[in-house]
Design a protein around this motif. Sequence first.
Motif, PDB file in Angstrom:
ATOM      1  N   THR A  17       0.871  -1.223   0.051  1.00  0.00           N
ATOM      2  CA  THR A  17       0.096  -0.022  -0.019  1.00  0.00           C
ATOM      3  C   THR A  17       0.911   1.152   0.040  1.00  0.00           C
ATOM      4  O   THR A  17       2.266   1.205   0.195  1.00  0.00           O
ATOM      5  CB  THR A  17      -0.785   0.220   1.230  1.00  0.00           C
ATOM      6  OG1 THR A  17      -0.044   0.400   2.380  1.00  0.00           O
ATOM      7  CG2 THR A  17      -1.644  -1.167   1.375  1.00  0.00           C
ATOM      8  N   LEU A  41      -1.089  -0.821  -4.418  1.00  0.00           N
ATOM      9  CA  LEU A  41      -2.204  -0.133  -3.987  1.00  0.00           C
ATOM     10  C   LEU A  41      -2.042   1.292  -3.550  1.00  0.00           C
ATOM     11  O   LEU A  41      -1.109   1.616  -2.842  1.00  0.00           O
ATOM     12  CB  LEU A  41      -2.957  -0.966  -3.001  1.00  0.00           C
ATOM     13  CG  LEU A  41      -4.025  -2.108  -3.083  1.00  0.00           C
ATOM     14  CD1 LEU A  41      -3.065  -3.166  -4.027  1.00  0.00           C
ATOM     15  CD2 LEU A  41      -4.211  -2.599  -1.911  1.00  0.00           C
ATOM     16  N   ALA A  42      -2.919   2.205  -4.192  1.00  0.00           N
ATOM     17  CA  ALA A  42      -2.892   3.704  -3.870  1.00  0.00           C
ATOM     18  C   ALA A  42      -4.116   4.328  -4.487  1.00  0.00           C
ATOM     19  O   ALA A  42      -4.598   3.794  -5.230  1.00  0.00           O
ATOM     20  CB  ALA A  42      -1.478   4.388  -4.146  1.00  0.00           C
ATOM     21  N   VAL A  69      -7.207   3.197   1.265  1.00  0.00           N
ATOM     22  CA  VAL A  69      -7.235   2.201   2.239  1.00  0.00           C
ATOM     23  C   VAL A  69      -8.145   2.822   3.388  1.00  0.00           C
ATOM     24  O   VAL A  69      -8.309   1.934   4.504  1.00  0.00           O
ATOM     25  CB  VAL A  69      -5.946   2.063   2.951  1.00  0.00           C
ATOM     26  CG1 VAL A  69      -4.700   1.475   1.774  1.00  0.00           C
ATOM     27  CG2 VAL A  69      -5.250   3.589   3.263  1.00  0.00           C
ATOM     28  N   VAL A  75     -10.954  -1.441  -0.396  1.00  0.00           N
ATOM     29  CA  VAL A  75      -9.811  -2.443   0.041  1.00  0.00           C
ATOM     30  C   VAL A  75     -10.260  -4.041  -0.378  1.00  0.00           C
ATOM     31  O   VAL A  75      -9.409  -4.885  -0.943  1.00  0.00           O
ATOM     32  CB  VAL A  75      -9.310  -2.369   1.486  1.00  0.00           C
ATOM     33  CG1 VAL A  75      -8.032  -3.224   1.626  1.00  0.00           C
ATOM     34  CG2 VAL A  75      -8.698  -0.890   1.507  1.00  0.00           C
ATOM     35  N   ASN A  94       2.035  -2.642   4.665  1.00  0.00           N
ATOM     36  CA  ASN A  94       1.171  -1.300   5.092  1.00  0.00           C
ATOM     37  C   ASN A  94       2.156  -0.390   5.207  1.00  0.00           C
ATOM     38  O   ASN A  94       2.774   0.111   6.295  1.00  0.00           O
ATOM     39  CB  ASN A  94       0.427  -1.769   6.297  1.00  0.00           C
ATOM     40  CG  ASN A  94      -0.786  -2.414   6.224  1.00  0.00           C
ATOM     41  OD1 ASN A  94      -1.456  -1.914   5.337  1.00  0.00           O
ATOM     42  ND2 ASN A  94      -0.968  -3.308   7.201  1.00  0.00           N
ATOM     43  N   ALA A  96       1.122   2.697   3.373  1.00  0.00           N
ATOM     44  CA  ALA A  96       0.206   3.973   3.255  1.00  0.00           C
ATOM     45  C   ALA A  96       0.164   4.916   4.521  1.00  0.00           C
ATOM     46  O   ALA A  96       0.064   4.340   5.745  1.00  0.00           O
ATOM     47  CB  ALA A  96      -1.226   3.577   2.689  1.00  0.00           C
ATOM     48  N   VAL A 126      -6.605  -3.372   5.465  1.00  0.00           N
ATOM     49  CA  VAL A 126      -5.595  -4.141   4.636  1.00  0.00           C
ATOM     50  C   VAL A 126      -5.388  -5.547   5.442  1.00  0.00           C
ATOM     51  O   VAL A 126      -5.569  -6.499   4.841  1.00  0.00           O
ATOM     52  CB  VAL A 126      -4.252  -3.180   4.299  1.00  0.00           C
ATOM     53  CG1 VAL A 126      -3.501  -4.257   3.674  1.00  0.00           C
ATOM     54  CG2 VAL A 126      -4.674  -2.038   3.664  1.00  0.00           C
TER      55      VAL A 126
END
Length: 257
Positions: A17, A41-42, A69, A75, A94, A96, A126
């Motif tokens: 993330t 992921l973003a 997130v 998610v 993790n 982010a 997440v």
Amino acid sequence: MSIYGYESLTGRTAVVTGAASGMGEATARRLAAHGVRVALLARRAERLDALAGKIAADGGQALAVTADVTDAASVRAAAERVRDAYGPADLVVNSAGVMLPNPVDAGRTDEWARMIDTNLGGALHVIDAFRADLLAAAAEGRPADLVNVSSIGAHVVFPNYAVYGATKAALTQLSASLRTEFGPRGVRVSNVEPGLTDTELGSHIDNAELSQALDGMFQAFGQALTADDIADLIAYTTSRPRHVNLRQLVVLPTVQA
């Protein structure tokens, strides 16, 4: 397989993330370079697409998945996309996070909520979306890793960073508690606490005085950590033999006390 190399990462499936920039982007690139299929992921789709293209050009595999997130449904949908493309994940990072320092008496409740929702709530979303994947991998006798990127601010007090520090302290405590739940079932939980690191987190600060103070720290220390330094540490941590859990890692620039 050498216990000192990164060969054990080849063929694994990772979710990273915060992959649009900073530590998340660097970690995704580093893992992909070691043969990991990486789901990025973003929220910033264009950046994710560009990163996925760079990784592919370098011979790696990456899937750009736009997700927020702070939104549990987003998610969960991202997790389904990852499974459809790559199968279950066995490595979750993790990364982010947001850093929005201001005095508490400034009453910036908007900033408080954003940090709590991203730094802690986002990590929980997440974890919830991918915990079954990690537990299944471990049950099959394969490495399974959850890496939470916290901060030295989790236990070192910095004036005007109270809420940010509180969210990171919560993430550090969450990591410790999860080890009691997941460790006996074969899932490693690692908590990384970087010190002064040169990423775009500082650009989130809208308080001119605090922004200048942070710039002053970078100038005073001379050489801060880089996102690549953190990525290298995460790759090293997750490439150890599966019975070895580097559980708590505090990493500082050499000149930072």
